[in-house]
Design an enzyme around this catalytic site. Structure first.
Site, mmCIF file in Angstrom:
data_model
loop_
_atom_site.group_PDB
_atom_site.id
_atom_site.type_symbol
_atom_site.label_atom_id
_atom_site.label_comp_id
_atom_site.label_asym_id
_atom_site.label_seq_id
_atom_site.Cartn_x
_atom_site.Cartn_y
_atom_site.Cartn_z
ATOM 1 N N ASP A 275 0.875 -1.166 0.000
ATOM 2 C CA ASP A 275 0.000 0.000 0.000
ATOM 3 C C ASP A 275 0.926 1.233 0.000
ATOM 4 O O ASP A 275 2.160 1.103 0.131
ATOM 5 C CB ASP A 275 -0.947 -0.002 1.210
HETATM 6 C C1 BGC Z 1 -4.897 3.403 0.178
HETATM 7 C C2 BGC Z 1 -5.101 2.359 -0.890
HETATM 8 C C3 BGC Z 1 -4.974 2.986 -2.252
HETATM 9 C C4 BGC Z 1 -3.628 3.617 -2.355
HETATM 10 C C5 BGC Z 1 -3.341 4.235 -3.712
HETATM 11 C C6 BGC Z 1 -3.636 4.208 -0.040
HETATM 12 O O1 BGC Z 1 -3.593 5.319 0.798
HETATM 13 O O2 BGC Z 1 -4.849 2.768 1.434
HETATM 14 O O3 BGC Z 1 -6.345 1.736 -0.718
HETATM 15 O O4 BGC Z 1 -5.195 2.025 -3.240
HETATM 16 O O5 BGC Z 1 -3.521 4.642 -1.389
HETATM 17 O O6 BGC Z 1 -4.025 5.402 -3.902
#
Ligand code: BGC
Length: 738
Positions: A275
């Site tokens: 993530d």
């Molecule tokens: C979130 C994810 C997301 C990623 C990319 C993160 O802050 O937890 O769910 O896909 O950002 O934007």
């Protein structure tokens, strides 16, 4: 007959051979390419950055970036791609990722709303629409579906998932994976799915985002894994790790999860991404001493691509030289990344047609699917004296901050939805009624009641009032946890004010989570709970209010009386002192009551035991009755199938759809088993007065669980089964398994 069977086996074999040889061909190409790559080029593939532009183009030209996210401009994407394909030494295309969570341009209801439809086919259709629109803008990969089981509505991200139940979560997750990826990965409208966040992210302590979790291996396996496993089996191409730690181990450095379970047990052959900075965040957790150490831990745990930590690009080379990461580990990661790019046909088709999006965005069939999803996602929680539908009213008062909030009704993670395309309830209701519009409050957190007098006066001139309350989009989603789940601002006061008019009052809640709306229910006749319904929410709600459509949504999460009840979910284990309905509540406790006078069971003195509405709950404009429920066999073997048959009748005056739910309970287990578990559901359409004979099947094998010896087995014994319209209704039918 035999001949037919042989033919079938023959074509199956041919299909498999075709599939196998395609797979071998991709593996061959991957190995060939890998053999030409320098270590630096390999590391480049493992690095993902946000945005396009000069910096990304330069990195792509040097072969130092494998993926970009957060760019949806076709021309900019093509520029980065040109640098990667035409200027880098090996011409490996970049893969473009984006959070396409509930639609791309045409925004569907938030995923929690989609779960309320209990309609996986429609959800699959929605994901297909999202893929068609997103790929036309150059997106190859969406970071969806979010499969996190969520049992605590204080957590803002409940909006992004399918709620509290593993079976519903599984059905919705698989439907989304299928919709995004289509039948053929290499089709230009196919977009790779990313199942996230692996794992347990929704169990954050106190509903505070990113917080610690303490989940036993058994509950991981029984509750948190099933949707991920099913999506892996359905062919999900990628997986994202989660921010949280479980019992002290952050997921991005957890080789038990990523190697033992995901790769070895489940045979996942896709790609794993962190993530956003979740590798780097292992430093803040206190699990890694610095970014270099975090990189070592995540690469060695089996994470192929780094989203925005910059640790992989900065430190892998050194770590390989120092012998802390084997080059073989890097090769495996890069194999997974290249395989993904070959599977998606990116080498053959790296560029996006810059005019394509104009042809598909907001296509009429996309809007129709979004509208149908919004219709089916609305849950009717109350309808005293059949106030809804308002089919006789001519003049209505429309009030409340969410009546005309085109941006906010799109909900969280609607980056690419354009609010000028949103149809608000106010706009749509104006097509059906004489509308008097007095917003009363400017936005959901507004506390200024200066316009209430105008609302009160307007109500006098209307046949009925419809109050649109809820949450602005910003109040749910990532990092938007709340400790109070009451309506924000002066929204409850607004409802109470309208109530004073004596006119029929309909409340529509447009929100990202189940809020605590008990006091508001007391001040209205009817309540529709719409979640954030997306681009077409206005038309959908107007149809429901007018009676052109009938509500059929069911709650994917328990509605609480008070936030203090969270976490609360229907499929909990029993205590040794379950509530028996004789408990004393706060107001009934005599002064100087003796210590043991209260019943000594598991409940709250102030909010009692039960929820406001149970999981699976939702009314319609008609009523349904379940009759003649019979089990084909009540003593079954492990290889048998449970067959339950019953008559479902529409006993009201309108056509409608009932979501029939089948639950079971395993009465005694080697470990304590949940008091109920959803096993099947089906949407059944019934004309007024119609009765249908329904047959549902459930293989006994699906009653298996991870038992005391950590084996996945069906334990023989006594069970109960329910078929009903929600998780708290119906009669228990006994059966046994030998
Ligand atoms: C979130 C994810 C997301 C990623 C990319 C993160 O802050 O937890 O769910 O896909 O950002 O934007």
């Amino acid at each position: 007959m035999k001949k037919l069977q042989l033919l079938a086996v023959g074509s199956l074999l041919a299909l498999c051979l075709a599939g196998c040889s395609e797979k071998d061909e991709i593996d061959r190409k991957v190995d060939e390419l890998l053999s030409k790559m320098t270590l630096r080029e390999k590391i480049g593939q493992m690095h993902q950055v946000s945005g396009a532009g000069t910096h990304a183009e330069e990195a792509a030209a040097k072969g130092e970036v494998g993926s970009i996210l957060n760019c949806v401009d076709p021309a900019e994407i093509n520029a980065v791609q040109r640098a990667a394909v035409e200027q880098s030494r090996l011409g490996i295309p970049v893969i473009v990722g984006r959070d396409v969570i509930h639609g791309f341009r045409t925004i569907f209801p938030i995923p929690l709303g989609l779960a309320a439809t209990f309609d996986p086919e429609l959800v699959e259709q929605g994901a297909r629409v999202a893929a068609i629109e997103a790929t036309a803008s150059g997106v190859h990969w969406t970071f969806s579906p979010m499969l996190d089981i969520a049992r605590d509505s204080r957590w803002g991200r409940v909006a992004e998932g399918s709620g509290e139940d593993p079976y519903l979560d599984t059905q919705m997750g698989v439907a989304m994976v299928r919709g995004y990826q289509g039948d053929d990965f290499a089709d230009p409208t196919s977009m790779a799915a990313c199942i996230k966040h692996f794992v347990g992210y929704g169990a954050a302590e106190g509903g505070r985002d990113y917080n610690s979790t303490m989940i036993s291996e058994r509950s991981l396996r029984n509750t948190y894994f099933p949707a991920f496993k099913a999506c892996v089996d359905a062919g999900a191409l990628t997986l994202m790790t989660s921010f949280n730690e479980i019992d002290g181990i952050p997921s991005t450095g957890n080789d038990f999860l990523l190697k033992d379970v995901l790769r070895q047990e489940w045979g996942f052959d896709g790609m794993v991404v962190t993530d956003w900075n979740s590798s780097g965040e292992m430093v803040a957790h206190g699990f890694a001493k610095d970014l270099k150490h975090a990189t070592e831990l995540s690469v060695n745990a089996g994470v192929d691509m780094d989203m925005m930590s910059f640790g992989y690009i900065s430190y892998i080379e050194e770590l390989v030289k120092e012998g802390k990461i084997k080059e073989e580990t890097i090769d495996n990661a890069v194999r997974n990344i290249l395989k993904l790019k070959f599977r998606l046909g990116l080498f053959d088709n790296p560029y996006v047609d810059v005019d394509a999006s104009a042809r598909v965005d907001y296509a009429p069939e996309h809007l129709a699917a979004a509208k149908q999803s919004a219709v089916e996602s609305a849950i009717l929680l109350q309808n005293d004296n059949d106030v809804l539908p308002l089919d006789k009213a001519r003049t209505i008062l429309v009030t409340g901050p969410m009546a005309d909030a085109p941006y906010d009704q799109l909900g969280t993670w609607a980056f690419d939805g354009q609010s000028e395309h949103t149809v608000t309830p106010l706009q749509a209701l104006r097509e059906c009624y004489e509308v008097i519009y007095e917003p009363g409050l400017a936005y959901s957190r507004d506390r200024d009641t200066k316009d209430f007098a105008k609302v009160r006066a307007a109500a006098q001139r209307a046949d009925a009032a419809v109050v649109f309350v809820g949450e602005e989009a910003i109040l749910s989603g990532e990092a938007h946890s709340l400790s109070s789940l009451n309506l924000q601002g002066a929204q409850s006061e607004l409802i109470a004010e309208v109530r004073k008019s004596g006119k029929p009052v309909v409340v529509v809640v447009i929100a990202g989570r189940p809020l605590t709306i008990e006091r508001d229910l007391a001040n209205c006749d009817a309540m529709l709970y719409a979640f954030h319904p997306g681009t077409m929410g206005g038309e959908a709600l107007a149809d429901l209010i007018k009676g052109k459509a009938v509500p059929s949504g069911k709650s994917p999460m328990t509605f609480l009386r008070d936030a203090g009840q969270a976490p609360f979910y229907y499929n909990h284990n029993n205590t040794g002192r379950p509530c028996n309905g004789t408990e004393t509540l706060l107001e009934d406790i005599p002064m100087k009551a003796g210590q043991t006078s209260l019943g000594c069971t598991s409940y709250y003195l102030d909010s009692g035991y039960g929820p406001l509405f149970p999981f699976g709950y939702g009314l319609s404009y008609t009523t349904f009755e379940y009759g003649n429920i019979t089990l084909e066999k009540t003593a079954l073997g492990k290889d048998d199938t449970i067959v339950v048959e019953f008559d479902l009748s529409n006993t009201g005056k309108r056509d409608g759809v009932e979501v029939v739910q089948l639950y079971t309970r395993d009465l005694v287990g080697s470990v304590v088993r949940p008091v109920k578990e959803l096993r099947r559901f089906e949407r059944v359409a019934l004309a007024a007065g119609e009765t249908k004979h329904i047959r549902m099947e459930l293989p006994v094998a699906e009653l298996a669980f991870w038992n005391r010896d950590m084996q996945y087995v069906v334990e023989p014994g006594d069970f109960q089964l329910w078929v009903a319209g929600d998780s708290a209704s119906g009669e228990a039918y006994p059966f046994s398994v030998e």
